[in-house]
Write an enzyme that holds these catalytic residues in place. Structure first.
Site: not given
Length: 172
Positions: A77, A106
């Site tokens: 990401e 996360c």
């Protein structure tokens, strides 16, 4: 609508969300389930991310490279958000863009997506141990936040989870 995180309603995924998650999966495995990541990334947990601009074009894609780069922030990401920020040309703001990930981001990655002002976060498999978009904690929907992206989870959940299960089974 399913309830996730702090009991907030979750929008239903669009057909285009499914196509995008499948495109992210294709960065990890082929139709036969064989790993297609670069050789230096095969020790990394198989997670892929895309950033899609408001017109629906993929402007960045990445896979996890923490092991490959020796960088604790080299999550798919973060790498995709960095590349998109350079590609889109609007500085660090990715307004109107969608972050697509094969695994629930996360807390670090969820925070990076919120900080980049992505409009939507779409992900495949849920991550109950470290998930930052509703499973463990819910970074994008912290009460009082100045910016709140739409979050859609569980898109193509089974094939996304299967890639991770195969990876961890092989490690044991």
């Amino acid at each position: 609508m399913a309830l996730i995180g702090r009991g907030l309603p979750q929008p239903s995924p669009a057909a285009s969300d499914e196509a995008l998650v499948r495109r992210a999966l294709a960065l990890l495995v082929d139709d036969a389930g064989h790993d297609v990541r670069p050789a230096d990334c095969q020790a990394d947990v198989p997670v892929a991310a895309l950033v899609v601009d408001p017109q629906g074009r993929v402007v960045a894609e990445a896979v996890n490279r923490r092991e490959a780069d020796g960088d604790p922030t080299a999550h798919a990401e973060v790498l995709a958000l960095r590349a998109a920020a350079k590609s889109v040309g609007d500085g660090w703001r990715l307004e109107g863009c969608t972050l697509v990930v094969t695994l629930e981001p996360c807390p670090m990655c969820a925070g990076a997506a919120v900080g980049a002002r992505v409009q939507r976060i779409v992900f495949g498999a849920w991550e109950p141990k470290t998930g930052g978009c509703g499973s463990l904690i819910d970074i994008p929907r912290v009460p009082g936040a100045a910016f709140v992206p739409e979050v859609v989870g569980g898109v193509c959940e089974a094939p996304c989870a299967a890639v991770l299960e195969r990876f961890f089974r092989a490690k044991r």
